[in-house]
Design an enzyme around this catalytic site. Structure first.
Site, PDB file in Angstrom:
ATOM      1  N   LYS A  59      14.951   2.071  41.674  1.00 47.26           N
ATOM      2  CA  LYS A  59      16.351   2.078  41.242  1.00 47.26           C
ATOM      3  C   LYS A  59      17.021   3.390  41.661  1.00 47.26           C
ATOM      4  O   LYS A  59      18.170   3.397  42.101  1.00 47.26           O
ATOM      5  CB  LYS A  59      16.428   1.855  39.721  1.00 47.26           C
ATOM      6  CG  LYS A  59      16.093   0.409  39.346  1.00 47.26           C
ATOM      7  CD  LYS A  59      15.756   0.200  37.878  1.00 47.26           C
ATOM      8  CE  LYS A  59      15.254  -1.237  37.653  1.00 47.26           C
ATOM      9  NZ  LYS A  59      14.774  -1.501  36.296  1.00 47.26           N
ATOM     10  N   GLN A 103      14.197   1.592  30.531  1.00 46.28           N
ATOM     11  CA  GLN A 103      13.271   0.723  31.266  1.00 46.28           C
ATOM     12  C   GLN A 103      12.428  -0.119  30.298  1.00 46.28           C
ATOM     13  O   GLN A 103      11.782   0.410  29.398  1.00 46.28           O
ATOM     14  CB  GLN A 103      12.366   1.575  32.173  1.00 46.28           C
ATOM     15  CG  GLN A 103      11.396   0.770  33.028  1.00 46.28           C
ATOM     16  CD  GLN A 103      12.081  -0.175  34.022  1.00 46.28           C
ATOM     17  OE1 GLN A 103      13.049   0.176  34.682  1.00 46.28           O
ATOM     18  NE2 GLN A 103      11.573  -1.404  34.114  1.00 46.28           N
ATOM     19  N   ASP A 126      22.956  -2.348  32.448  1.00 45.46           N
ATOM     20  CA  ASP A 126      21.833  -3.273  32.579  1.00 45.46           C
ATOM     21  C   ASP A 126      22.019  -4.489  31.663  1.00 45.46           C
ATOM     22  O   ASP A 126      21.162  -5.366  31.601  1.00 45.46           O
ATOM     23  CB  ASP A 126      20.531  -2.527  32.220  1.00 45.46           C
ATOM     24  CG  ASP A 126      19.291  -3.195  32.806  1.00 45.46           C
ATOM     25  OD1 ASP A 126      19.415  -3.888  33.836  1.00 45.46           O
ATOM     26  OD2 ASP A 126      18.202  -3.032  32.229  1.00 45.46           O
TER      27      ASP A 126
END
Ligand code: NAP
Length: 285
Positions: A59, A103, A126
């Site tokens: 990422k 994450q 996200d």
């Protein structure tokens, strides 16, 4: 009798690569407007899981490819919920940070839902907060969860509409199956969501005109459960480069198919950085 069909390969790797030029131009235009401030995606990595570390690195690389920056906050495997919440608070308050990604998965002692929901809505690039999910499900503006939003972008790129089609999503996780089902519903598909308590899974899948594998078990969905002409989307990824869906013979009889790897995965990262850029653009309007 098996009908020989023209199957479209839903090539997420190429679609994501083709998007890089446009994203670079948008980053340059943004920097020209905001005094050369580089948009930043901050990632929180808790623990030592090697796959998670690789995803975070990928990422960061994707950010740099388009001229954005990334910042990684690392916490040890024994970190507590309070410690993660504290880091999120710091990033929420930091005006230089435009997007925050925690994450997944975090170690078991950390309350992941509480941590996700601490992320400010406008930095939730996200698409993991309950608030963002609710808005998205109601068809209101919100950043979508990156993997399902990436799947919808991939279908749109190939001009594939799910409207009026029967979509079967196998898996109902908060980051993948459940939001994807809502996105498909909002795109006017008739949606069935399957999960570990579904009885007669094979029969449900036989009715699918669009089938999505989001189970997390290698080759769990058998190719002979899938009807001719189906649109086949495999979000799973496992060691050895296999997905959740058995593909033998499918290319000869389905309408469209995501490869594994190179289908859904690259679209996830592309969507994440695109949404981070959008968050940065909104702060500089
Ligand atoms: P997850 O949180 O483990 O969820 C798995 C889902 O599958 C659950 O809803 C579970 O049902 C369901 N399931 C488990 N066993 C089943 C069975 N026997 N029959 C029917 N359903 C069953 O996994 P996830 O995070 O959604 O990830 C799923 C897959 O997608 C994994 O392979 C992961 O690596 C992949 N993934 C890929 C990306 C990408 O960027 N490419 C991103 C995220 C995830 P219950 O709810 O009843 O337990």
């Amino acid at each position: 009798m098996t009908v020989q069909r023209e199957c479209t390969l839903l090539d997420g790797k190429s679609v994501a690569a083709a998007n890089v030029d446009e994203l670079q131009l948008r980053v340059s235009a943004l920097k020209a407007r905001n005094g050369s401030r580089t948009p930043i995606l901050a990632t929180i990595l808790v623990g030592e899981d090697p796959s998670s570390a690789t995803y975070v690195k990928m990422k960061g690389n994707a950010c740099r490819r388009i001229g954005m920056d990334s910042r990684v906050v690392k916490l040890g495997a024994s970190a507590t919920t309070s410690e993660v919440l504290h880091e999120i608070d710091v990033l929420n308050a930091d005006e230089l940070v435009h997007g925050i990604l925690l994450q997944h998965p975090v170690p078991a002692q950390v309350d992941e839902r509480q941590c996700f929901d601490r992320i400010s809505l406008h930095k939730d690039v996200d698409g993991v907060t309950s608030h963002g999910f609710g808005l998205m499900a109601l068809g209101r503006p919100a950043f979508g969860s990156a993997t399902p939003a990436g799947i919808m972008r991939l279908l749109a790129h190939y001009g594939i509409s799910v409207a009026g089609r029967h979509a079967v999503v196998v898996g109902r996780s908060p980051i993948l199956g459940m939001p994807l089902a809502m996105m498909m519903l909002n795109a006017n598909a008739t949606v069935t969501i399957c999960h570990s308590k579904t009885s007669n899974l094979a029969d449900e899948i036989r009715r699918a005109e669009v089938i999505v594998g989001a189970v997390g078990r290698p080759h769990f969905i058998r190719s002979d459960w899938i009807q001719d002409g189906a649109i086949v989307i495999d979000a799973g990824y496992h060691d050895g480069g296999v997905g959740d869906i058995q593909t033998d013979g499918l290319a000869a009889r389905c309408t469209a198919l995501t490869p594994v790897p190179g289908g859904v995965g690259p679209m996830t990262i592309s969507t994440l950085i695109s949404q981070t850029l959008e968050a940065a653009e909104r702060t500089t309007l």
